[in-house]
Design an enzyme around this catalytic site. Structure first.
Site, mmCIF file in Angstrom:
data_model
loop_
_atom_site.group_PDB
_atom_site.id
_atom_site.type_symbol
_atom_site.label_atom_id
_atom_site.label_comp_id
_atom_site.label_asym_id
_atom_site.label_seq_id
_atom_site.Cartn_x
_atom_site.Cartn_y
_atom_site.Cartn_z
ATOM 1 N N ASP A 20 -14.366 10.724 -81.067
ATOM 2 C CA ASP A 20 -13.287 11.389 -81.798
ATOM 3 C C ASP A 20 -13.266 12.856 -81.382
ATOM 4 O O ASP A 20 -13.905 13.691 -82.021
ATOM 5 C CB ASP A 20 -13.532 11.306 -83.304
ATOM 6 C CG ASP A 20 -13.375 9.906 -83.852
ATOM 7 O OD1 ASP A 20 -12.236 9.505 -84.116
ATOM 8 O OD2 ASP A 20 -14.405 9.220 -84.022
ATOM 9 N N ARG A 29 -16.598 16.448 -81.704
ATOM 10 C CA ARG A 29 -17.964 15.940 -81.529
ATOM 11 C C ARG A 29 -18.673 16.722 -80.408
ATOM 12 O O ARG A 29 -19.829 17.072 -80.539
ATOM 13 C CB ARG A 29 -17.952 14.450 -81.184
ATOM 14 C CG ARG A 29 -17.135 13.580 -82.135
ATOM 15 C CD ARG A 29 -17.663 13.568 -83.545
ATOM 16 N NE ARG A 29 -16.931 12.616 -84.377
ATOM 17 C CZ ARG A 29 -16.366 12.904 -85.525
ATOM 18 N NH1 ARG A 29 -16.402 14.146 -86.004
ATOM 19 N NH2 ARG A 29 -15.750 11.975 -86.229
ATOM 20 N N ARG A 85 -5.220 18.107 -89.032
ATOM 21 C CA ARG A 85 -5.300 17.164 -87.907
ATOM 22 C C ARG A 85 -3.914 16.729 -87.448
ATOM 23 O O ARG A 85 -3.779 16.109 -86.392
ATOM 24 C CB ARG A 85 -6.121 15.946 -88.315
ATOM 25 C CG ARG A 85 -7.540 16.285 -88.741
ATOM 26 C CD ARG A 85 -8.212 15.109 -89.431
ATOM 27 N NE ARG A 85 -8.438 14.002 -88.532
ATOM 28 C CZ ARG A 85 -8.735 12.763 -88.929
ATOM 29 N NH1 ARG A 85 -8.774 12.475 -90.224
ATOM 30 N NH2 ARG A 85 -8.953 11.806 -88.036
ATOM 31 N N LYS A 130 -3.126 7.687 -83.683
ATOM 32 C CA LYS A 130 -3.569 7.187 -84.991
ATOM 33 C C LYS A 130 -2.906 7.985 -86.111
ATOM 34 O O LYS A 130 -2.426 9.101 -85.863
ATOM 35 C CB LYS A 130 -5.103 7.268 -85.087
ATOM 36 C CG LYS A 130 -5.695 8.688 -84.939
ATOM 37 C CD LYS A 130 -7.211 8.624 -84.873
ATOM 38 C CE LYS A 130 -7.800 10.040 -84.870
ATOM 39 N NZ LYS A 130 -9.258 10.024 -84.681
ATOM 40 N N HIS A 131 -2.811 7.408 -87.339
ATOM 41 C CA HIS A 131 -3.336 6.154 -87.846
ATOM 42 C C HIS A 131 -2.141 5.310 -88.264
ATOM 43 O O HIS A 131 -1.477 5.656 -89.243
ATOM 44 C CB HIS A 131 -4.239 6.378 -89.034
ATOM 45 C CG HIS A 131 -5.325 7.376 -88.797
ATOM 46 N ND1 HIS A 131 -5.106 8.762 -88.812
ATOM 47 C CD2 HIS A 131 -6.643 7.217 -88.538
ATOM 48 C CE1 HIS A 131 -6.243 9.388 -88.586
ATOM 49 N NE2 HIS A 131 -7.205 8.487 -88.411
ATOM 50 N N HIS A 153 -11.687 6.739 -96.290
ATOM 51 C CA HIS A 153 -13.131 6.556 -96.173
ATOM 52 C C HIS A 153 -13.716 6.117 -97.514
ATOM 53 O O HIS A 153 -14.766 5.454 -97.553
ATOM 54 C CB HIS A 153 -13.818 7.864 -95.758
ATOM 55 C CG HIS A 153 -13.515 8.290 -94.352
ATOM 56 N ND1 HIS A 153 -12.387 8.999 -94.028
ATOM 57 C CD2 HIS A 153 -14.206 8.119 -93.202
ATOM 58 C CE1 HIS A 153 -12.382 9.251 -92.724
ATOM 59 N NE2 HIS A 153 -13.475 8.734 -92.198
ATOM 60 N N ASP A 159 -9.394 1.472 -87.337
ATOM 61 C CA ASP A 159 -10.228 2.541 -87.856
ATOM 62 C C ASP A 159 -11.548 1.894 -88.283
ATOM 63 O O ASP A 159 -11.659 0.668 -88.357
ATOM 64 C CB ASP A 159 -9.527 3.241 -89.026
ATOM 65 C CG ASP A 159 -9.947 4.702 -89.175
ATOM 66 O OD1 ASP A 159 -10.969 5.091 -88.591
ATOM 67 O OD2 ASP A 159 -9.252 5.443 -89.885
#
Length: 483
Positions: free
Chosen positions: A71, A79, A141, A171-172, A184, A256
């Site tokens: 990601d 990351r 984002r 995404k998403h 999440h 996801d």
């Protein structure tokens, strides 16, 4: 354990696993050799570039055609740069800048860097239209709140990444931008008509498809008009009827993370979710971050069992595995571009800054940073002005525990700069800021998604559209405080 090696290999070929550590454990490599589609790497796998390149090489050595995902959205979700913050502005800043050509160049640079490190699937860009100011998981984002503008940047990002032969993953789907809950932690509901969805949520996905995106990621959201009570990840109406048949997407549908509660609670377990997703039309199943050998094998075994007992047609599994193999083959073919403009992110972040009011650069201020929780997607990444300022005093406070009188006393005759992310949502932040404006010249630096709230009496309101390293430096330069 399956006794049919062909069926087991097909099942493994639909799974994106993960592992802890800076080196791949033996099971993670062995399963690749046995047909596992690949792994997703997270911040806990990454120390520095040479280590990451060696890790990627060890995974690719297991067999030809391994997918290594990450990601790397730039901005708040990084990351590669999780220890310092991303050198690139995120999507909200790029959207505010309003130049898709720059978006393409930023994503082209990110893609070339990933390719150089052996990573071939970027779980980006986020192309959700962020229409909810209080969205807890998308926010910065997103490229913005206007569907057509987001669509233009979505296409640019896809073209940029894939020019480096790194597969993009828009995404998403079918759109997470209108949610007020985090998938999440729960299953969000977007209660809109199919007509509203087509007009507002879908244009960026259409643009990404037209730009040739190799993959699209599903959302663990419920859209009653389309999905009933199920998340979109488990909805054939979304993944086949809408995405495949209506929009014409013929690439890889990636889920996801199936460990997310928005999916796992509905399915009952992660392995059960893997079967539901495949049956609905997904091809590549992202298990999650908290993954080990036992969970990976449990998912593969449940897929095999589902084929045997008729819950999952064998042809559906074969189709999914074939699409994944085709995606891996694409990443190994064609020309790569040279890495373009590695310093591009900083001037782009500076150009995206928006100033309301007037900034006083004459006097050194007291900087008050409002602590806030990071989203689960972003993780704990450093943010703020701290690394960029020239010795200016800074204090960190929790807004609803801060003493305004103490901050006024500490500032003395100096102006105050309040720095925060999603300031309007932080408990006690509005009243704290407005209390400070009664006695001091106050500038607010908003490093999250801005709302319509502006503090009465503030001298200036600065929006950075993100909290990356690049955004922090841009804010420091704007205030005249850069080291």
């Amino acid at each position: 354990m399956s006794t049919d090696p062909g069926l087991r290999r097909l099942a493994l070929g639909t799974l994106l696993s993960a592992f802890r550590g800076e080196q791949a454990p033996s099971w993670a490599v062995d399963l690749l050799a046995e047909g596992l589609a690949g792994h997703v790497l997270f911040g806990f796998n990454i120390v520095e570039r040479a280590q990451l390149a060696a890790l990627s090489a060890s995974l690719h050595a297991a067999r030809e055609g391994v997918l290594i995902g990450i990601d790397e959205e730039g901005g708040d979700v990084t990351r590669l740069a999780h220890r310092l913050g991303s050198p690139y502005p995120g999507n909200a800043a790029l959207g505010a800048l309003g130049d898709p050509a720059i978006t393409r160049r930023v994503y082209r640079t990110i893609g070339a860097e990933l390719d150089e490190l052996g990573l071939n699937l970027n779980l980006a860009p986020t192309v959700d239209v962020n229409t909810a100011d209080d969205n807890p998981i998308i926010g910065t984002r997103s490229f913005g709140a206007d569907p057509q503008a987001v669509a233009a940047h979505a296409a640019a990002a896809v073209l940029g990444l894939q020019s480096a032969r790194v597969a993009a993953c828009a995404k998403h789907f079918p759109g997470h931008g209108a949610t007020l809950a985090d998938s999440h932690l729960e299953l969000p509901t977007v209660d809109i008509s199919a007509a509203v969805m087509r007009e507002r949520e879908l244009p960026p996905f259409v643009a990404a498809i037209e730009a040739g995106t190799k993959s699209i990621m599903t959302a663990h959201i419920r859209v009653p008009a389309l999905t009933g009570d199920a998340p979109a990840t488990f909805s054939r109406a979304v993944l086949v009827d809408l995405l495949r048949d209506e929009l014409g997407f013929d690439g890889v549908v990636v889920t996801d993370a199936l460990e997310m509660l928005g999916a796992a609670r509905y399915a009952g377990s992660i392995p059960a979710g893997a079967v539901l997703a495949l049956a609905a039309g997904a091809d590549l199943l992202c298990i999650g971050a908290d993954v080990d050998e036992a969970l990976t094998l449990a998912c593969a075994d449940e897929i095999v069992s589902a084929v045997r007992d008729g819950r999952l047609p064998a042809a559906r599994l074969e189709e999914a595995a074939a699409r994944v193999r085709s995606l891996a083959a694409w990443t190994r073919s064609g020309d790569r571009t040279d890495r373009e403009e590695p310093g591009l992110g900083y001037p782009a972040a500076l150009s995206a800054i928006r100033i309301e009011g007037s900034v006083d650069r004459a006097a050194a201020p007291l900087i008050v940073q409002l602590e806030s929780e990071s989203s689960i997607a972003a993780g704990r990444v450093p943010w703020g002005l701290g690394p960029h300022i020239n010795g200016t005093e800074q204090v960190r406070v929790v807004a609803d525990r801060a003493d305004a009188a103490e901050l006024r006393s500490r500032a003395g005759a100096r102006p105050i700069v309040v720095v925060g992310r999603n300031v309007h949502r932080l408990a006690g932040a509005r009243s704290l800021v407005e209390s400070l404006t009664e006695t001091h010249a106050v500038t607010v630096v908003e490093m999250g998604w801005p709302s319509s709230w502006r503090p009465s009496g503030a001298r200036a309101f600065i929006t950075t559209w993100g909290a990356s390293h690049a955004n922090g430096r841009a804010a420091a330069e704007t205030l005249g405080l850069a080291a």
